[in-house]
Scaffold this motif. Structure first.
Motif, PDB file in Angstrom:
ATOM      1  N   SER A  44      -2.385  -8.504  11.614  1.00 19.38           N
ATOM      2  CA  SER A  44      -3.598  -7.758  11.232  1.00 19.38           C
ATOM      3  C   SER A  44      -3.776  -6.443  11.978  1.00 19.38           C
ATOM      4  N   PRO A  45      -2.859  -5.482  11.820  1.00 20.05           N
ATOM      5  CA  PRO A  45      -3.031  -4.195  12.499  1.00 20.05           C
ATOM      6  C   PRO A  45      -4.283  -3.469  11.999  1.00 20.05           C
ATOM      7  N   ALA A  46      -4.952  -2.771  12.910  1.00 20.34           N
ATOM      8  CA  ALA A  46      -6.166  -2.035  12.558  1.00 20.34           C
ATOM      9  C   ALA A  46      -5.843  -0.711  11.881  1.00 20.34           C
ATOM     10  N   ALA A  47      -4.770  -0.042  12.309  1.00 20.18           N
ATOM     11  CA  ALA A  47      -4.438   1.258  11.730  1.00 20.18           C
ATOM     12  C   ALA A  47      -2.970   1.604  11.942  1.00 20.18           C
ATOM     13  N   LEU A  48      -2.445   2.383  11.013  1.00 19.81           N
ATOM     14  CA  LEU A  48      -1.112   2.947  11.095  1.00 19.81           C
ATOM     15  C   LEU A  48      -1.266   4.463  11.033  1.00 19.81           C
ATOM     16  N   SER A  49      -0.661   5.160  11.966  1.00 17.29           N
ATOM     17  CA  SER A  49      -0.655   6.629  11.951  1.00 17.29           C
ATOM     18  C   SER A  49       0.786   7.096  11.886  1.00 17.29           C
ATOM     19  N   VAL A  50       1.054   8.027  10.979  1.00 19.81           N
ATOM     20  CA  VAL A  50       2.411   8.523  10.746  1.00 19.81           C
ATOM     21  C   VAL A  50       2.403  10.045  10.761  1.00 19.81           C
ATOM     22  N   GLU A  53       0.835  -1.202   0.000  1.00 18.08           N
ATOM     23  CA  GLU A  53       0.000   0.000   0.000  1.00 18.08           C
ATOM     24  C   GLU A  53       0.866   1.247   0.000  1.00 18.08           C
ATOM     25  N   ARG A  54       0.473   2.234  -0.808  1.00 15.12           N
ATOM     26  CA  ARG A  54       1.186   3.507  -0.921  1.00 15.12           C
ATOM     27  C   ARG A  54       0.268   4.647  -0.505  1.00 15.12           C
ATOM     28  N   ARG A  55       0.866   5.639   0.120  1.00 15.89           N
ATOM     29  CA  ARG A  55       0.117   6.835   0.474  1.00 15.89           C
ATOM     30  C   ARG A  55       0.964   8.043   0.081  1.00 15.89           C
ATOM     31  N   ILE A  56       0.503   8.810  -0.893  1.00 14.70           N
ATOM     32  CA  ILE A  56       1.215  10.008  -1.318  1.00 14.70           C
ATOM     33  C   ILE A  56       0.959  11.093  -0.284  1.00 14.70           C
ATOM     34  N   LEU A  57       2.043  11.720   0.194  1.00 20.94           N
ATOM     35  CA  LEU A  57       1.945  12.698   1.270  1.00 20.94           C
ATOM     36  C   LEU A  57       1.993  14.141   0.782  1.00 20.94           C
ATOM     37  N   LEU A  58       2.886  14.454  -0.156  1.00 24.66           N
ATOM     38  CA  LEU A  58       2.967  15.818  -0.670  1.00 24.66           C
ATOM     39  C   LEU A  58       3.855  15.900  -1.885  1.00 24.66           C
ATOM     40  N   ARG A  59       3.746  17.024  -2.565  1.00 25.62           N
ATOM     41  CA  ARG A  59       4.700  17.409  -3.607  1.00 25.62           C
ATOM     42  C   ARG A  59       5.428  18.622  -3.053  1.00 25.62           C
ATOM     43  N   ALA A  60       6.743  18.556  -2.987  1.00 23.08           N
ATOM     44  CA  ALA A  60       7.538  19.592  -2.333  1.00 23.08           C
ATOM     45  C   ALA A  60       7.449  20.922  -3.082  1.00 23.08           C
ATOM     46  N   PRO A  61       6.923  21.971  -2.433  1.00 23.86           N
ATOM     47  CA  PRO A  61       6.847  23.286  -3.070  1.00 23.86           C
ATOM     48  C   PRO A  61       8.195  24.002  -3.102  1.00 23.86           C
ATOM     49  N   GLN A  62       9.131  23.485  -2.327  1.00 25.64           N
ATOM     50  CA  GLN A  62      10.497  24.014  -2.234  1.00 25.64           C
ATOM     51  C   GLN A  62      11.367  22.873  -1.741  1.00 25.64           C
ATOM     52  N   SER A  63      12.668  23.058  -1.742  1.00 26.81           N
ATOM     53  CA  SER A  63      13.555  22.026  -1.197  1.00 26.81           C
ATOM     54  C   SER A  63      13.284  21.890   0.294  1.00 26.81           C
ATOM     55  N   LEU A  64      13.095  20.661   0.748  1.00 27.34           N
ATOM     56  CA  LEU A  64      12.780  20.384   2.147  1.00 27.34           C
ATOM     57  C   LEU A  64      13.718  19.299   2.674  1.00 27.34           C
ATOM     58  N   THR A  65      13.777  19.187   3.985  1.00 23.01           N
ATOM     59  CA  THR A  65      14.557  18.143   4.633  1.00 23.01           C
ATOM     60  C   THR A  65      13.659  17.396   5.609  1.00 23.01           C
ATOM     61  N   ILE A  66      13.687  16.090   5.550  1.00 20.59           N
ATOM     62  CA  ILE A  66      12.919  15.267   6.480  1.00 20.59           C
ATOM     63  C   ILE A  66      13.700  15.216   7.784  1.00 20.59           C
ATOM     64  N   ALA A  67      13.081  15.681   8.866  1.00 16.85           N
ATOM     65  CA  ALA A  67      13.776  15.787  10.150  1.00 16.85           C
ATOM     66  C   ALA A  67      13.351  14.719  11.158  1.00 16.85           C
ATOM     67  N   ARG A  68      12.105  14.264  11.078  1.00 17.94           N
ATOM     68  CA  ARG A  68      11.614  13.328  12.093  1.00 17.94           C
ATOM     69  C   ARG A  68      10.418  12.563  11.553  1.00 17.94           C
ATOM     70  N   LEU A  69      10.346  11.295  11.921  1.00 14.08           N
ATOM     71  CA  LEU A  69       9.210  10.454  11.582  1.00 14.08           C
ATOM     72  C   LEU A  69       8.718   9.803  12.870  1.00 14.08           C
ATOM     73  N   ASP A  70       7.439   9.927  13.148  1.00 15.41           N
ATOM     74  CA  ASP A  70       6.794   9.256  14.279  1.00 15.41           C
ATOM     75  C   ASP A  70       5.727   8.331  13.703  1.00 15.41           C
ATOM     76  N   ALA A  71       5.655   7.112  14.190  1.00 14.65           N
ATOM     77  CA  ALA A  71       4.659   6.161  13.700  1.00 14.65           C
ATOM     78  C   ALA A  71       4.144   5.308  14.850  1.00 14.65           C
ATOM     79  N   VAL A  72       2.852   5.040  14.827  1.00 13.45           N
ATOM     80  CA  VAL A  72       2.245   4.166  15.834  1.00 13.45           C
ATOM     81  C   VAL A  72       1.260   3.231  15.134  1.00 13.45           C
ATOM     82  N   LEU A  73       1.228   2.011  15.601  1.00 12.68           N
ATOM     83  CA  LEU A  73       0.398   0.963  15.040  1.00 12.68           C
ATOM     84  C   LEU A  73      -0.631   0.563  16.090  1.00 12.68           C
TER      85      LEU A  73
END
Length: 132
Positions: free
Chosen positions: A121-127, A32-52
């Motif tokens: 069988s996780p019910a949900a993923l939040s990122v 499964e894929r989820r498109i998050l954004l199209r970068a309007p400018q150069s950006l840097t990914i600083a942190r990812l939080d995820a819970v299942l």
């Protein structure tokens, strides 16, 4: 005197950091894929939080990718998919990642997440992703 938009923007100062990107997937499935954004400018990914949540001992592998074409494989942001499970707090306090293989997101690149593996069988993923 009329102010042009550019002049007004310069009076306001530089824009602050973007708001975190937040996405949820109900009953995540492998591939499964989820498109998050199209970068309007150069950006840097600083942190990812995820819970299942949900399921019996759920676990999941998560990969972030970016590229100019979402139908292509793109550039992997993580060297290996992030494992989210009860063993690393991913089902209670969440998994946190602040080091990335390819954190630079060029202008006009798409950013998306992919589910790389699922068990229990996780019910949900939040990122939540913080960009600079």
């Amino acid at each position: 005197m009329d102010l042009f938009w550019r002049q007004l923007a310069s009076l306001l100062g530089p824009p602050g950091p973007p708001s975190p990107l937040v996405s949820s997937i109900t009953s995540p499935q492998v591939g499964e894929r989820r498109i998050l954004l199209r970068a309007p400018q150069s950006l840097t990914i600083a942190r990812l939080d995820a819970v299942l949540s949900g399921g019996s001992n759920p676990s999941l592998g998560l990969q972030l990718r970016h590229g100019p074409d979402v139908s292509a494989s793109g550039t992997a942001v993580l060297s290996t998919p992030l494992a989210i499970s009860s063993s690393n707090g991913g089902t209670s306090s969440g998994a946190v990642l602040t080091t990335f293989q390819a954190p630079a997101l060029p202008i006009d690149h798409w950013l998306w997440l992919e589910v790389a593996g699922v068990s229990g069988s996780p019910a949900a993923l939040s990122v939540s992703i913080r960009l600079l």
